[in-house]
Design an enzyme around this catalytic site. Structure first.
Site, mmCIF file in Angstrom:
data_model
loop_
_atom_site.group_PDB
_atom_site.id
_atom_site.type_symbol
_atom_site.label_atom_id
_atom_site.label_comp_id
_atom_site.label_asym_id
_atom_site.label_seq_id
_atom_site.Cartn_x
_atom_site.Cartn_y
_atom_site.Cartn_z
ATOM 1 N N TYR A 219 -46.706 -59.936 49.747
ATOM 2 C CA TYR A 219 -46.715 -61.291 50.299
ATOM 3 C C TYR A 219 -46.375 -61.211 51.770
ATOM 4 O O TYR A 219 -45.427 -60.518 52.159
ATOM 5 C CB TYR A 219 -45.677 -62.153 49.580
ATOM 6 C CG TYR A 219 -45.567 -63.577 50.099
ATOM 7 C CD1 TYR A 219 -46.627 -64.475 49.948
ATOM 8 C CD2 TYR A 219 -44.403 -64.019 50.735
ATOM 9 C CE1 TYR A 219 -46.517 -65.786 50.415
ATOM 10 C CE2 TYR A 219 -44.299 -65.332 51.197
ATOM 11 C CZ TYR A 219 -45.358 -66.207 51.037
ATOM 12 O OH TYR A 219 -45.247 -67.502 51.492
ATOM 13 N N ASP B 221 -44.666 -55.069 57.754
ATOM 14 C CA ASP B 221 -44.031 -56.375 57.583
ATOM 15 C C ASP B 221 -42.611 -56.168 57.043
ATOM 16 O O ASP B 221 -42.419 -55.920 55.853
ATOM 17 C CB ASP B 221 -44.873 -57.240 56.631
ATOM 18 C CG ASP B 221 -44.246 -58.619 56.400
ATOM 19 O OD1 ASP B 221 -43.177 -58.896 56.986
ATOM 20 O OD2 ASP B 221 -44.826 -59.398 55.624
ATOM 21 N N LYS C 221 -36.021 -63.636 57.829
ATOM 22 C CA LYS C 221 -34.848 -63.524 56.937
ATOM 23 C C LYS C 221 -33.576 -63.051 57.660
ATOM 24 O O LYS C 221 -33.010 -63.823 58.415
ATOM 25 C CB LYS C 221 -35.226 -62.705 55.709
ATOM 26 C CG LYS C 221 -36.392 -63.421 54.978
ATOM 27 C CD LYS C 221 -36.754 -62.923 53.608
ATOM 28 C CE LYS C 221 -37.763 -63.869 52.982
ATOM 29 N NZ LYS C 221 -39.076 -63.339 52.712
#
Ligand SMILES: *Cc1c(COP(=O)(O)O)cnc(C)c1O
Length: 426
Positions: free
Chosen positions: A142, A237, A265
């Protein structure tokens, strides 16, 4: 019936599905989601005041625990000077410097407000830089919900049983090639076929959106080699893994150097921050120096920068990751022993501060392995733990997270609670 049914129904009147991000809706485990009021250290407290040991950590950012006094203090002090200017502040330079010290593959970094923005912008930059359209991603990874990347994209979509999303034009996704995670042969094959049309390969260096799947030796290295041979941009990522699996993130852990990296995050310590960066030769193509456009009214927001700077300062302390890693090892060993005691199948993966529990036999290395997890069992196990005051992600396809605030007593309490829940389910 849950005590939060009334709150959930009220929320659903005004908010689609009652939530502002789908996986929060408890669709996979059933029932109303827990409404939280407060967090402190390793604990979160619901609207009724019940305490839970938290293994979600806001899906990763809360690595130093909830409401860390030093983070809260700097956020409050910074807020007193105004919330946003839409003009440069020195805090942006300070966070950029701190990030670049920890990520030597990057010469420059741009701040954005979410992980989705970071990956979307990195893809655009890679396409603008190479003048090519095709991108390669991996099944179950994702990278946020931008159109090009929303193909076979892990947890959220898995939880809802959809491989992709309506509203994403096929004209766009035709440029996205999806191949199997942890399969170096598939990487070589895709380059053999499309080689010089590929703008970039984007990968989660440890897949964290189909639960937790570390890279097999040679996988990331093969991507690096193929990108070099064909002039494609290699994007790692690190939105989930960045500053989560080690001070130097996953790329430091595995010794692989990407061309571009994306963060989110942990980098914002609980405030909305994302970032993307890389080699200067590529970053020079970004507006205002170059022609690839990217912008954001609240990008580099001073309050968010302050939370990020303080969080990175805290994680840079000597022994931070050794301690986090030892705690995760301890928890996983305890859980494994309990499952063995009850003769229940369990497969686990963990890397430093992140872990995955799969309710199945055998090693889990790919997306199709992950989907073998027993969801019926997970639902019962999940609600048993919730009653016990243990808060896991409400989906079997999400990774779990520890913070530095978790104590060994918290871990023992968690393991004992799992033992009691399994006894009831025997
Ligand atoms: C969470 C996540 C994103 C998206 O970040 P948001 O802040 O939710 O937009 C992108 N990539 C990875 C690997 C993630 O885990």
């Amino acid at each position: 019936m849950s005590q939060f049914d009334a709150l959930y129904q009220e929320a659903q009147k005004y908010i689609p599905g009652g939530v502002n991000s789908p996986v929060r809706a408890f669709k996979q485990v059933g029932g109303a989601p827990v409404f939280f009021k407060k967090g402190e250290g390793a604990y979160v407290y619901d609207e009724a005041g019940k305490r839970y040991i938290d293994y979600v950590g806001s899906w990763g950012p809360m690595i130093v625990g909830h409401a860390h006094p030093e983070v809260i203090e700097t956020v409050v002090e910074t807020a007193k000077n105004g919330l946003s200017f839409g003009a440069p502040t020195v805090s942006e330079t300070e966070l950029a410097k701190r990030v670049l010290e920890l990520v030597p593959s990057m010469d420059q970094v741009r701040m954005v407000s979410s992980g989705t923005e970071a990956t979307m912008s990195a893809i655009r930059l890679a396409r603008g830089y190479t003048g090519r359209d095709k991108i390669v991603k991996f099944e179950g990874c994702y990278h946020g919900h931008s159109d090009s990347l929303l193909v076979k994209a892990g947890s959220g979509l898995l939880t809802f049983g959809e491989p992709s999303s309506p509203g994403v034009p096929a004209d766009l996704t035709q440029h996205t090639i999806v191949i199997e995670y942890n399969n170096p042969e598939a990487v070589k094959a895709v380059f053999a076929e499309y080689g010089d049309e590929i703008a970039c390969v984007i990968v989660e260096p440890i897949a964290g959106n189909m639960n937790c799947i570390p890279p097999q030796p040679g996988f990331l290295e093969t991507i690096r080699e193929c990108c070099d041979q064909h002039g494609a941009v290699f994007i790692i990522d690190e939105v989930m893994t960045g500053f989560r699996v080690g001070k130097y993130s996953a790329q430091g852990l595995y010794g692989v150097t990407p061309d571009l990296s994306t963060f989110g995050k942990v980098i914002g310590g609980g405030m909305p921050v994302g970032a993307f960066g890389g080699k200067k030769a590529i970053m020079d193509h970004l507006s205002p120096n170059g022609a690839v456009y990217q912008a954001g009214t609240l990008s580099g927001n001073p309050v968010a920068m302050a939370a990020g700077i303080k969080t990175l300062e805290l994680i840079s302390k000597e022994g931070f990751y050794e301690d986090l890693s030892a705690k995760t090892d301890y928890l996983i060993k305890g859980i494994t022993d309990v499952f063995a005691k009850h003769n229940r199948p369990l497969s686990t993966n963990h890397v430093c501060g992140m872990f995955g529990l799969f309710f199945t036999e055998g090693e889990v290395k790919t997306f199709s392995d992950a989907t073998r997890s027993d969801i019926d069992f997970f639902q019962k196990f999940y609600h048993g733990l919730l009653d016990e005051g243990i808060y896991l992600a409400p989906s079997a396809f999400e990774a779990g997270f520890l913070s530095s605030a978790h104590t060994y007593e918290d871990l023992d309490e968690t393991i004992a609670a799992m033992d009691r829940v399994l006894t009831k389910l025997d």
